[in-house]
Design a protein around this motif. Structure first.
Motif, PDB file in Angstrom:
ATOM      1  N   PHE A 189       0.829  -1.208   0.000  1.00 21.84           N
ATOM      2  CA  PHE A 189       0.000   0.000   0.000  1.00 21.84           C
ATOM      3  C   PHE A 189       0.862   1.257   0.000  1.00 21.84           C
ATOM      4  O   PHE A 189       0.615   2.203  -0.765  1.00 21.84           O
ATOM      5  CB  PHE A 189      -0.927  -0.014   1.215  1.00 21.84           C
ATOM      6  N   TYR A 190       1.877   1.268   0.851  1.00 22.51           N
ATOM      7  CA  TYR A 190       2.720   2.466   0.953  1.00 22.51           C
ATOM      8  C   TYR A 190       3.770   2.533  -0.150  1.00 22.51           C
ATOM      9  O   TYR A 190       4.412   3.580  -0.328  1.00 22.51           O
ATOM     10  CB  TYR A 190       3.376   2.528   2.335  1.00 22.51           C
ATOM     11  N   LEU A 191       3.950   1.442  -0.882  1.00 22.50           N
ATOM     12  CA  LEU A 191       4.847   1.458  -2.040  1.00 22.50           C
ATOM     13  C   LEU A 191       4.086   1.801  -3.325  1.00 22.50           C
ATOM     14  O   LEU A 191       4.664   1.754  -4.408  1.00 22.50           O
ATOM     15  CB  LEU A 191       5.528   0.094  -2.201  1.00 22.50           C
ATOM     16  N   THR A 192       2.820   2.127  -3.197  1.00 21.86           N
ATOM     17  CA  THR A 192       1.976   2.478  -4.331  1.00 21.86           C
ATOM     18  C   THR A 192       1.590   3.945  -4.223  1.00 21.86           C
ATOM     19  O   THR A 192       1.267   4.422  -3.133  1.00 21.86           O
ATOM     20  CB  THR A 192       0.702   1.598  -4.336  1.00 21.86           C
ATOM     21  N   PRO A 193       1.602   4.704  -5.324  1.00 24.73           N
ATOM     22  CA  PRO A 193       1.291   6.144  -5.269  1.00 24.73           C
ATOM     23  C   PRO A 193      -0.196   6.414  -5.074  1.00 24.73           C
ATOM     24  O   PRO A 193      -0.887   6.906  -5.973  1.00 24.73           O
ATOM     25  CB  PRO A 193       1.780   6.655  -6.628  1.00 24.73           C
ATOM     26  N   ILE A 194      -0.683   6.072  -3.885  1.00 23.31           N
ATOM     27  CA  ILE A 194      -2.079   6.328  -3.538  1.00 23.31           C
ATOM     28  C   ILE A 194      -2.187   7.564  -2.662  1.00 23.31           C
ATOM     29  O   ILE A 194      -2.989   8.458  -2.920  1.00 23.31           O
ATOM     30  CB  ILE A 194      -2.684   5.106  -2.810  1.00 23.31           C
ATOM     31  N   LEU A 195      -1.330   7.643  -1.642  1.00 16.42           N
ATOM     32  CA  LEU A 195      -1.354   8.767  -0.715  1.00 16.42           C
ATOM     33  C   LEU A 195      -0.440   9.910  -1.146  1.00 16.42           C
ATOM     34  O   LEU A 195      -0.507  10.994  -0.578  1.00 16.42           O
ATOM     35  CB  LEU A 195      -0.927   8.301   0.688  1.00 16.42           C
ATOM     36  N   SER A 199       5.629  11.973  -8.463  1.00 13.15           N
ATOM     37  CA  SER A 199       6.668  13.002  -8.549  1.00 13.15           C
ATOM     38  C   SER A 199       7.538  13.050  -7.299  1.00 13.15           C
ATOM     39  O   SER A 199       8.725  13.401  -7.366  1.00 13.15           O
ATOM     40  CB  SER A 199       6.033  14.381  -8.791  1.00 13.15           C
ATOM     41  N   MET A 200       6.979  12.686  -6.147  1.00 10.20           N
ATOM     42  CA  MET A 200       7.774  12.651  -4.918  1.00 10.20           C
ATOM     43  C   MET A 200       8.842  11.572  -5.009  1.00 10.20           C
ATOM     44  O   MET A 200       9.988  11.773  -4.598  1.00 10.20           O
ATOM     45  CB  MET A 200       6.864  12.417  -3.706  1.00 10.20           C
ATOM     46  N   VAL A 201       8.486  10.419  -5.558  1.00  6.68           N
ATOM     47  CA  VAL A 201       9.441   9.329  -5.728  1.00  6.68           C
ATOM     48  C   VAL A 201      10.491   9.716  -6.766  1.00  6.68           C
ATOM     49  O   VAL A 201      11.675   9.414  -6.612  1.00  6.68           O
ATOM     50  CB  VAL A 201       8.724   8.032  -6.151  1.00  6.68           C
ATOM     51  N   ALA A 202      10.047  10.402  -7.821  1.00  3.89           N
ATOM     52  CA  ALA A 202      10.987  10.833  -8.865  1.00  3.89           C
ATOM     53  C   ALA A 202      12.035  11.771  -8.293  1.00  3.89           C
ATOM     54  O   ALA A 202      13.219  11.687  -8.655  1.00  3.89           O
ATOM     55  CB  ALA A 202      10.214  11.508  -9.993  1.00  3.89           C
ATOM     56  N   GLY A 203      11.624  12.660  -7.377  1.00  2.00           N
ATOM     57  CA  GLY A 203      12.574  13.574  -6.756  1.00  2.00           C
ATOM     58  C   GLY A 203      13.593  12.841  -5.903  1.00  2.00           C
ATOM     59  O   GLY A 203      14.799  13.143  -5.949  1.00  2.00           O
ATOM     60  N   VAL A 204      13.126  11.874  -5.122  1.00  2.11           N
ATOM     61  CA  VAL A 204      14.034  11.083  -4.288  1.00  2.11           C
ATOM     62  C   VAL A 204      14.975  10.275  -5.168  1.00  2.11           C
ATOM     63  O   VAL A 204      16.178  10.176  -4.894  1.00  2.11           O
ATOM     64  CB  VAL A 204      13.229  10.149  -3.359  1.00  2.11           C
ATOM     65  N   SER A 205      14.425   9.694  -6.231  1.00  2.00           N
ATOM     66  CA  SER A 205      15.237   8.893  -7.150  1.00  2.00           C
ATOM     67  C   SER A 205      16.336   9.729  -7.782  1.00  2.00           C
ATOM     68  O   SER A 205      17.478   9.275  -7.942  1.00  2.00           O
ATOM     69  CB  SER A 205      14.338   8.285  -8.232  1.00  2.00           C
ATOM     70  N   GLU A 206      16.012  10.962  -8.139  1.00  2.00           N
ATOM     71  CA  GLU A 206      17.014  11.846  -8.752  1.00  2.00           C
ATOM     72  C   GLU A 206      18.116  12.190  -7.765  1.00  2.00           C
ATOM     73  O   GLU A 206      19.291  12.267  -8.127  1.00  2.00           O
ATOM     74  CB  GLU A 206      16.326  13.113  -9.254  1.00  2.00           C
ATOM     75  N   LEU A 218      13.307   5.023  -9.236  1.00  2.00           N
ATOM     76  CA  LEU A 218      12.043   5.243  -9.944  1.00  2.00           C
ATOM     77  C   LEU A 218      11.749   4.111 -10.922  1.00  2.00           C
ATOM     78  O   LEU A 218      10.594   3.680 -11.056  1.00  2.00           O
ATOM     79  CB  LEU A 218      12.091   6.580 -10.686  1.00  2.00           C
ATOM     80  N   ASP A 219      12.763   3.599 -11.599  1.00  2.00           N
ATOM     81  CA  ASP A 219      12.569   2.490 -12.536  1.00  2.00           C
ATOM     82  C   ASP A 219      11.999   1.271 -11.818  1.00  2.00           C
ATOM     83  O   ASP A 219      11.084   0.613 -12.321  1.00  2.00           O
ATOM     84  CB  ASP A 219      13.896   2.116 -13.206  1.00  2.00           C
ATOM     85  N   LEU A 220      12.540   0.961 -10.652  1.00  2.00           N
ATOM     86  CA  LEU A 220      12.045  -0.182  -9.875  1.00  2.00           C
ATOM     87  C   LEU A 220      10.645   0.102  -9.336  1.00  2.00           C
ATOM     88  O   LEU A 220       9.782  -0.781  -9.319  1.00  2.00           O
ATOM     89  CB  LEU A 220      13.001  -0.481  -8.716  1.00  2.00           C
ATOM     90  N   TYR A 221      10.417   1.326  -8.925  1.00  2.00           N
ATOM     91  CA  TYR A 221       9.129   1.716  -8.361  1.00  2.00           C
ATOM     92  C   TYR A 221       8.009   1.570  -9.392  1.00  2.00           C
ATOM     93  O   TYR A 221       6.888   1.152  -9.061  1.00  2.00           O
ATOM     94  CB  TYR A 221       9.211   3.160  -7.873  1.00  2.00           C
TER      95      TYR A 221
END
Length: 277
Positions: A189-195, A199-206, A218-221
């Motif tokens: 649930f928390y690994l899915t962009p529901i909440l 773009s938040m994951v993309a920023g962390v990935s960068e 981000l690719d794995l996500y």
């Protein structure tokens, strides 16, 4: 025997099983089917307070709809997730829960899983109609996208049913399966962009950079199939635009692969289910 032949020969049984599932969910409750609305609305209220006002997650306004209502943005992905988990959890226990019926009567066992999926599809349809009405009231142009929403609902039903077919067999032979799946769903649930938005994951990935070679976080996500469905439903209902072609193809590929793999595994073990139970 194909699944079409299995179900065609037991249409009346499938209909009765579906009715039983629908009526049995909220039997002897005051609200009845309204509980199918109360549960996701309660979850939406809690998550909205926590993530919109305390943690302050701020997704981009709908493009091109211009909507900027966190609760509706959340529901567009939360309702599909709830449907998926309900179908998988219900299907996972369908064989064990109908042990006496399986041992006494000969019928296509897959009917139990399909009836479970149909019953949750009925509840999900009610929830989606309420969401659609709310979106129209606040000015979203969601009605033209309803036919495509139905297509993605059908695809997600195939995905959920396929996963349920696999796990129902696993649960017959290894009863701890349901407990492991419960824990896994909490993490998923928390690994899915529901909440939160992707773009938040993309920023962390960068910030982190490549993990190995050119592969990033981000690719794995983005390998998460439910994340692709969440994006598709938000594009249609909240943004009021076509989902990306890659998103649509990914959803279709995951759904068909999961369903046919689940059906193949289920048919391989179907004859031994009565003895294993």
């Amino acid at each position: 025997m194909s699944i079409v032949q299995d179900l065609r020969g037991s249409r009346e049984l499938l209909l009765n099983l579906t009715r039983r599932e629908i009526k049995g969910k909220y039997k002897r409750t005051a609200l009845g089917q309204l509980w199918s609305l109360a549960n996701p609305l309660a979850a939406m209220a809690i998550y909205t307070v926590v993530f919109a006002f305390i943690i302050r997650v701020q997704p981009e306004p709908g493009d091109p709809s211009g909507l900027d209502i966190f609760a509706l943005w959340l529901l567009c992905a939360l309702l599909p997730w709830s449907f998926f988990t309900n179908v998988v959890n219900g299907g996972m226990g369908a064989l064990v829960g109908n042990e006496n019926l399986i041992k006494k009567v000969h019928f296509p066992r897959i009917a139990l899983l399909v009836a479970n999926s149909f019953s949750w599809m009925f509840s999900w349809s009610i929830e989606m109609v309420v969401l659609l009405v709310a979106l129209v009231i606040v000015g979203a142009n969601a009605l033209p996208w309803v036919p495509l929403v139905l297509v993605f609902m059908a695809l997600m039903s195939l995905l959920a049913t396929g996963v349920a077919l696999m796990l129902s067999v696993a649960n017959v032979y290894f009863r701890d399966t349901q407990h492991f799946v419960g824990i896994f769903f909490q993490v998923w649930f928390y690994l899915t962009p529901i909440l939160y938005p992707v773009s938040m994951v993309a920023g962390v990935s960068e910030d982190i950079g490549p993990l190995f070679g050119s592969v990033t976080v981000l690719d794995l996500y983005l390998l998460n199939p439910i994340g692709e469905f969440a994006e598709a439903f938000r594009n249609l209902l909240y943004d009021n635009r076509w989902p990306d072609l890659a998103t649509s193809l990914t959803c279709a590929a995951w759904s068909l692969a999961a369903f046919f793999l689940g059906y193949w595994i289920f048919k391989r073990h179907e004859k031994g289910l009565a003895e294993a139970l």
